[in-house]
Design an enzyme around this catalytic site. Structure first.
Site, PDB file in Angstrom:
ATOM      1  N   ASP A  65      34.369  41.181  43.835  1.00 58.09           N
ATOM      2  CA  ASP A  65      33.076  40.635  43.429  1.00 58.09           C
ATOM      3  C   ASP A  65      33.082  40.516  41.910  1.00 58.09           C
ATOM      4  O   ASP A  65      33.133  41.525  41.197  1.00 58.09           O
ATOM      5  CB  ASP A  65      31.963  41.590  43.909  1.00 58.09           C
ATOM      6  CG  ASP A  65      30.565  41.054  43.642  1.00 58.09           C
ATOM      7  OD1 ASP A  65      30.415  40.180  42.776  1.00 58.09           O
ATOM      8  OD2 ASP A  65      29.625  41.533  44.304  1.00 58.09           O
ATOM      9  N   HIS A  66      33.011  39.302  41.426  1.00 58.79           N
ATOM     10  CA  HIS A  66      33.122  39.076  39.980  1.00 58.79           C
ATOM     11  C   HIS A  66      31.903  39.602  39.218  1.00 58.79           C
ATOM     12  O   HIS A  66      31.914  39.655  37.980  1.00 58.79           O
ATOM     13  CB  HIS A  66      33.302  37.581  39.690  1.00 58.79           C
ATOM     14  CG  HIS A  66      34.368  37.306  38.675  1.00 58.79           C
ATOM     15  ND1 HIS A  66      34.460  37.990  37.472  1.00 58.79           N
ATOM     16  CD2 HIS A  66      35.395  36.418  38.656  1.00 58.79           C
ATOM     17  CE1 HIS A  66      35.488  37.533  36.773  1.00 58.79           C
ATOM     18  NE2 HIS A  66      36.077  36.577  37.480  1.00 58.79           N
TER      19      HIS A  66
END
Length: 443
Positions: free
Chosen positions: A413-414
């Site tokens: 998850d950026h």
């Protein structure tokens, strides 16, 4: 005086709102003991045997095999009290007089030992019911299903039934329900859909927008997986990085560990070694052991590592969770993976064993593939994918050699970290695969 008590489908925990009847374990007329399992249901998480908190004679069952009931819907009624004892021809006194165990049923049974069921004679059952039905109805009237505001007085309580009808443009007001008090069940909707499909229709002037072909309902585990993956894609801005690693030394260490354990001892699996490497990597990069509270716009870094691992079963893809993996040895992780895998194969996993993960390990190499870009197991923040380990040409110590090579991929998850953190995590995992002795310096 006997009394008829109604037992409703209890809250099965973990946000589950409905369950499908798989198999009844009792019949009308059977004598049941307190906390005896009476029905096996399937939720979106697992198969569950539901115990009844009352002891007495089963006077009615609600729902056939395959019917889907919402939490709170009636499951069965039980006549309890002295008339049941005489009708049952010797039922235990405790089973007939106790009002119930009071246990809260959350996702699994109460742990009572199996009880041999007994059946009362029909005439005895009628006598018990005749004495007790009126008081029971006065004491606990059955609630009527709440009508749908948009469709008028339709006897539907399950949101899944409504959604299925909407998907097939089916007017629920035209259906007669087969459930209690005319309640419309999933089976009623599916029967109407089949009837409409089998009915002759004129040749359309133009091609239909709905594609023809076999339709497979997204329900049970498959439906839950579909919902979770769709939500992950909608909410999580994910990215993937990958690297090839020389796993020759890791395989040698595994062989040495298993050789030293001796004959008959449990074997250390590659998955257990990779899981232990993951816990060490997460200790260095805790950003990836987190979740995102979207409403509060906060990243929540979690103190424990509850490691999920993907397992393919006849019921679909499930992700059992090894609790407190960060505090376990490689052997302990391996033993728990083996236990959970066997439970997954037999359908014995509880909802608690399928939820609460903080990081997932996905070994898709067992399917004979090298790489993948897996979808994150919402609401987690990352997943490590492992491809097959195969002999490949590799430059080792300055010379070309045949080595055992594996491709590792990290989907993350950026929002919780940038590429530097994700790359550092993956590089550390690859270094431990290539040089397992690195683990000794991190513990």
């Amino acid at each position: 005086m006997a009394q008829v008590l109604e037992f409703r489908l209890p809250d099965l925990g973990e946000g589950l709102t409905e369950a499908e009847i798989v198999r009844w374990l009792v019949e009308v007329g059977d004598v049941v003991a307190i906390d005896q399992p009476v029905v096996e249901v399937e939720t979106a998480k697992a198969m569950v045997e539901v115990p009844c908190p009352y002891g007495g004679v089963v006077t009615a069952r609600f729902g056939d095999q395959g019917a889907e009931l919402p939490v709170g819907a009636p499951l069965l009624t039980v006549a309890v009290g002295s008339p049941v004892e005489s009708a049952g021809g010797g039922a235990d006194a405790d089973s007939g007089t106790d009002s119930g165990s009071g246990n809260l049923l959350v996702g699994y049974g109460t742990g009572a030992p199996p009880v041999r069921r007994r059946r009362v004679r029909p005439e005895g059952l009628k006598a018990a019911v005749a004495v007790s039905v009126a008081p029971a109805e006065a004491a606990a009237p059955a609630p009527t299903p709440e009508p749908a505001p948009a469709l008028g007085p339709v006897a539907v309580v399950s949101p899944l039934v409504r959604r299925l009808a909407r998907q097939h443009d089916l007017d629920l007001r035209r259906l007669a329900g087969s459930g209690p008090d005319g309640l419309i069940l999933r089976a009623d909707v599916e029967s109407a859909i089949r009837s409409a499909a089998e009915a002759p229709v004129p040749e359309p002037a133009a091609s239909s927008s709905s594609p023809a072909g076999e339709r497979v309902a997204l329900r049970g585990v498959r439906g839950a997986v579909a919902d979770k993956l769709s939500r992950s894609r909608r909410e999580i801005p994910d990215a993937t990085c990958w690297v090839d690693a020389d796993a020759t030394e890791l395989m040698a260490v595994r062989a040495a560990m298993n050789g030293a354990a001796g004959a008959g001892a449990p074997k250390v699996s590659v998955l257990a070694l990779l899981a232990r490497i993951c816990t060490a990597a997460l200790a260095r990069y805790p950003e990836l052991n987190s979740t995102v509270d979207q409403e509060a716009r906060e990243i929540v870094r979690l103190p424990q590592v509850h490691l999920g691992f993907a397992a393919q079963t006849d019921r679909g893809l499930v992700v059992p969770v090894v609790r407190d993996a960060h505090a376990r040895t490689t052997e302990s992780i391996g033993a728990e993976i083996a236990r959970l895998t066997e439970a997954a194969r037999t359908g014995a996993l509880t909802p608690a064993e399928l939820t609460g993960g903080t990081f997932t390990l996905n070994n898709y190499g067992v399917f004979g593939v090298d790489g993948s870009t897996p979808i994150i197991n919402h609401p987690e923040a990352a997943m490590l994918g492992v491809g097959r380990i195969v002999p490949k040409p590799w430059v080792h110590e300055g010379e070309l050699a045949v080595r055992q090579v594996v491709q590792l991929s990290l989907t993350f998850d950026h929002r919780v970290c940038d590429g530097g953190t994700a790359g550092g995590f993956l590089r550390y995992v690859a270094d431990c695969v290539e040089q397992p002795a690195l683990l000794l310096r991190s513990v």
